[in-house]
Design an enzyme around this catalytic site. Sequence first.
Site, mmCIF file in Angstrom:
data_model
loop_
_atom_site.group_PDB
_atom_site.id
_atom_site.type_symbol
_atom_site.label_atom_id
_atom_site.label_comp_id
_atom_site.label_asym_id
_atom_site.label_seq_id
_atom_site.Cartn_x
_atom_site.Cartn_y
_atom_site.Cartn_z
ATOM 1 N N ASP A 232 0.805 -1.217 0.000
ATOM 2 C CA ASP A 232 0.000 0.000 0.000
ATOM 3 C C ASP A 232 0.846 1.279 0.000
ATOM 4 O OD1 ASP A 232 0.973 -0.376 2.475
ATOM 5 O OD2 ASP A 232 -0.899 0.012 3.557
ATOM 6 N N HIS B 176 23.804 4.961 -18.587
ATOM 7 C CA HIS B 176 22.665 5.102 -17.662
ATOM 8 C C HIS B 176 22.970 4.541 -16.282
ATOM 9 C CE1 HIS B 176 19.627 5.548 -21.213
ATOM 10 N NE2 HIS B 176 20.320 6.651 -20.976
ATOM 11 N N ASP C 6 25.782 13.359 -13.457
ATOM 12 C CA ASP C 6 24.710 13.850 -14.344
ATOM 13 C C ASP C 6 23.475 13.923 -13.466
ATOM 14 O OD1 ASP C 6 22.702 14.277 -16.189
ATOM 15 O OD2 ASP C 6 23.424 12.781 -17.628
ATOM 16 N N ASP D 35 19.103 19.683 -16.294
ATOM 17 C CA ASP D 35 19.870 18.498 -16.686
ATOM 18 C C ASP D 35 21.318 18.923 -16.900
ATOM 19 O OD1 ASP D 35 20.737 16.105 -17.719
ATOM 20 O OD2 ASP D 35 19.502 16.166 -19.526
ATOM 21 N N HIS E 40 26.159 8.668 -28.293
ATOM 22 C CA HIS E 40 24.839 9.292 -28.129
ATOM 23 C C HIS E 40 24.821 10.636 -28.859
ATOM 24 C CE1 HIS E 40 26.392 12.050 -25.000
ATOM 25 N NE2 HIS E 40 27.002 11.011 -24.462
ATOM 26 N N HIS F 122 19.024 17.073 -26.614
ATOM 27 C CA HIS F 122 17.601 16.704 -26.605
ATOM 28 C C HIS F 122 16.840 17.907 -26.080
ATOM 29 C CE1 HIS F 122 17.818 16.101 -22.197
ATOM 30 N NE2 HIS F 122 18.929 15.421 -22.406
ATOM 31 N N HIS G 280 13.673 14.514 -21.101
ATOM 32 C CA HIS G 280 13.724 14.337 -22.553
ATOM 33 C C HIS G 280 12.384 14.858 -23.037
ATOM 34 C CE1 HIS G 280 16.822 10.887 -21.938
ATOM 35 N NE2 HIS G 280 17.338 12.079 -21.777
ATOM 36 N N TYR H 291 33.928 8.266 -24.056
ATOM 37 C CA TYR H 291 33.887 7.114 -23.137
ATOM 38 C C TYR H 291 34.872 6.068 -23.662
ATOM 39 C CZ TYR H 291 29.570 9.711 -22.536
ATOM 40 O OH TYR H 291 28.666 10.723 -22.361
ATOM 41 N N ARG I 83 31.583 13.526 -19.713
ATOM 42 C CA ARG I 83 30.479 14.218 -20.395
ATOM 43 C C ARG I 83 30.366 15.601 -19.761
ATOM 44 N NH1 ARG I 83 27.095 10.586 -20.120
ATOM 45 N NH2 ARG I 83 25.769 11.085 -18.347
ATOM 46 N N GLU J 6 27.594 18.730 -19.804
ATOM 47 C CA GLU J 6 26.222 19.004 -20.259
ATOM 48 C C GLU J 6 25.697 20.302 -19.662
ATOM 49 O OE1 GLU J 6 23.290 16.074 -18.984
ATOM 50 O OE2 GLU J 6 21.940 16.735 -20.582
HETATM 51 N N1 GLY Z 1 20.239 12.985 -17.777
HETATM 52 C C1 GLY Z 1 19.687 12.433 -18.950
HETATM 53 C C2 GLY Z 1 20.329 12.948 -20.138
HETATM 54 O O1 GLY Z 1 21.322 13.627 -20.047
HETATM 55 O O2 GLY Z 1 19.859 12.762 -21.227
HETATM 56 MN MN MN Z 2 20.603 15.332 -21.106
HETATM 57 MN MN MN Z 3 21.955 14.582 -18.249
#
Ligand code: GLY
Ligand code: MN
Ligand code: MN
Length: 457
Positions: A40, A248, A265, A276, A359, A363, A370, A407, A424, A426
């Site tokens: 529950d 991921h 990230d 993000d 990748h 996005h 996303h 990577y 990475r 971002e």
């Molecule tokens: N944190 C998800 C991405 O960077 O797409």
């Molecule tokens: Mn992202």
């Molecule tokens: Mn990200």
Amino acid sequence: MNKSNIYQERRLALAKQICTKTGGGIAIVSTAPETARNRDSEFPYRHDSDFFYLTGFEEPGATLVMNISGTNTQLQLESHLFCRPKDAEREIWDGIRLGPEAAPEILGVEYAYSNHELDNKLGLLLADQDAVYIRLSESAETDRRLRHWMKQVRQQARSGINAPSELHDIESLIHEMRLFKDAHEIDIMRHAAQISARAHVRAMQICKPGMREYQLEAELLHEFRFSGAQSVAYNSIVAGGENACILHYRAGSKELRSGELCLIDAGCELDGYASDITRTFPVNGKFSGPQRALYDITLAAQEAAIAATKPDNSFMHPHEAALRVLTQGLLDEKLLKLSELGSLDNAIESGAYRRFYMHRTSHWLGMDVHDVGSYREPLAEVKNSSQEKPWRVLKPGMVLTIEPGLYIRPADDIDSAFWNIGIRIEDDALVNANGCELISRGVPVKADEIEALMKNA
Ligand code: GLY
Ligand code: MN
Ligand code: MN
């Protein structure tokens, strides 16, 4: 602007599109169901983004029904909200409900009812309508309910009542609107990105060899919640050493070791909007030679992509710009062999870089991390042709991430000095009239600045 006006205006803009397409109709959008975690216990509730975009209402158990008629110049729109009824007993346990009595005043809808009335009222609202707009692939439950409502209307055929004969997907109309952020949304997104940037600073400052990934995650979460963000926008990645090469990865329990990099990230969700951000930094505060070389290539790739993020460039321009710099860097560092590939162009065209960069660079970002919105131009003239629609042209008000990476997994043909380096970088970019504004730069990005921040912590 009064908050409920924002949502009224969005409903009106959507109604205008529906009026233009089919001369009106009934539009139905429900919020997300609650989801059980176990027995529950439930997952923390998160409203449906499309529903929230049109109502600003965060409670579960709600449906918006818009009745649209008239012409574009004389549009008639009635918004009906179905929501949980007031319930003194349940409110003791679960919290205060808005209730249908207060909803018109607070949410600016014309009518509100208990959600127990949804089935009955839909039978009436759908009578003699031509078109229904609903999310066509939402859930089996939505399909079942729609069939039930249609059946109710059809049962009145002998009274001269017609059932709708056209079914349209409402999603693409709402998602096209959501692709362009208004001033209210941009304010929230800037704030969300500032909080997330502070969280990254906090993690860099506190990081020491011997700490665990989950301990840095705790620091991020502290900053998010302490600053008023309701949630993470997605599960935080805190990846030490080789874990950074798992795209991921979640924050796990690995010890962060001197000599390794840590990739974070992570972004908060504030008032329904995501941020993000990714930063990669040395656990001991000082990049090694090979780490620094690949870091500077990744940053140069991001800078090239940022320069290409401007109105009238396509969505793919930043990616192509980043790819050129990354691939040239891989050739310079001999991770890709010029003797085998012949040229930079061939290294790109052959896809040889994908071994190290697998990748896309961007996005859309908004209510969802996303975010929604077509990545292709919604051009009518190519609609029915076999020709592929061109990539989306960037316009002011769009928000996208810019996140190149490299990577390097261990392999016999790779210099071991580069093994297990995952990087990475971002940031979140708001396209404006001249280029883009990076709304997430409250955290250092240059290698020297990161080292200085960690040294002075
Ligand atoms: N944190 C998800 C991405 O960077 O797409
Ligand atoms: Mn992202
Ligand atoms: Mn990200």
